[in-house]
Scaffold this active site. Structure first.
Site: not given
Ligand code: NI
Length: 182
Positions: A45, A50, A96-97, A138-139, A142
Site C-alpha cells: 500500500g 508518502q 511502513c515504507l 493503515h493507508e 496516512h
Molecule cells: Ni505506511
C-alpha cells in the site's frame, strides 16, 4: 516514474490531506507513479503523503500477500471516508515504507466500511475485512496524518525513539529512494 518516499520526520506525513478535485491536473499519471513506486519498494500500500502530496489518495494491492484468508484487492482510493469500523480488535505486525526496518504489532478492528471514489471517479461504499481492512486502515491513517507508530503504547514508542530519530536524520539504509528532513 519511481518517486522518492518521504521518510519519518517529514512534515507532510503529519498533515491531514485535502480532498481531490476531479479536474486535478496529472492525477492519472500520479496514480501510475504511485503504483510503480510502491511495487519498486515491495510495498502492499502507498498513500499520497508518502510521496510528498497532501491529497486524499492511496493505493492498495493485497493480491501480492501470500497467506491471505480473504480475496485480495488491487484498488485506488480517492477521497475515502470511513463510514464505520466494526468487529473485534486484532493484532498484526505492521511496517511502513516511510519507516523502514521497524515492525510492530498494531491493534485494529476487523472490518472497515469506506465510501470512496475509484480511479475512474466512480463512488463505492464497501466493507473490507481481515488483511484488506488492515492495509486500508493503515493507508487511510496516512491521509489523516497518522503513522502506525502513533498507535503504539507510549512505552513501546519510547523504546523505538532512537531508531525513529535515526530515520528522521537519514541514518538508515533503505532499498529504495527516500527523502529525509535534513
Ligand atoms: Ni505506511
Amino acid at each position: 516514474m519511481i518517486l522518492p518516499i518521504m521518510a519519518y520526520g517529514q512534515p507532510v506525513l503529519k498533515r491531514v490531506a485535502s480532498p481531490i478535485d476531479q479536474e486535478m491536473d496529472g492525477l492519472s499519471g500520479l496514480i501510475d507513479d504511485m503504483w510503480e513506486t510502491m511495487y519498486n519498494a515491495k510495498g502492499i500500500g502507498l498513500a499520497a503523503p508518502q510521496i510528498g502530496r497532501s491529497i486524499r489518495l492511496f493505493v492498495v494491492d493485497t493480491i501480492q500477500i501470500e497467506d491471505m484468508q480473504e480475496e485480495g484487492i488491487k484498488q485506488v482510493f480517492i477521497n475515502a471516508d470511513v463510514v464505520e469500523e466494526s468487529g473485534d480488535f486484532w493484532s498484526y505486525e505492521e511496517g511502513c515504507l516511510s519507516i523502514p526496518k521497524i515492525n510492530e504489532d498494531v491493534e485494529r478492528p476487523e472490518q472497515i466500511t469506506l465510501r470512496y471514489l475509484d480511479g475512474g471517479f466512480v463512488q463505492h461504499v464497501r466493507t473490507f475485512e481481515g488483511m484488506n481492512a488492515r492495509v486500508i486502515q493503515h493507508e487511510y491513517d496516512h491521509i489523516d496524518g497518522i503513522l502506525f507508530t502513533d498507535l503504539l503504547k507510549p512505552l513501546k514508542r519510547r523504546l523505538l525513539s532512537r531508531k525513529l530519530d535515526n530515520i528522521r536524520k537519514g541514518k538508515i539504509e533503505a532499498d529504495y529512494k527516500m527523502k529525509f528532513k535534513l
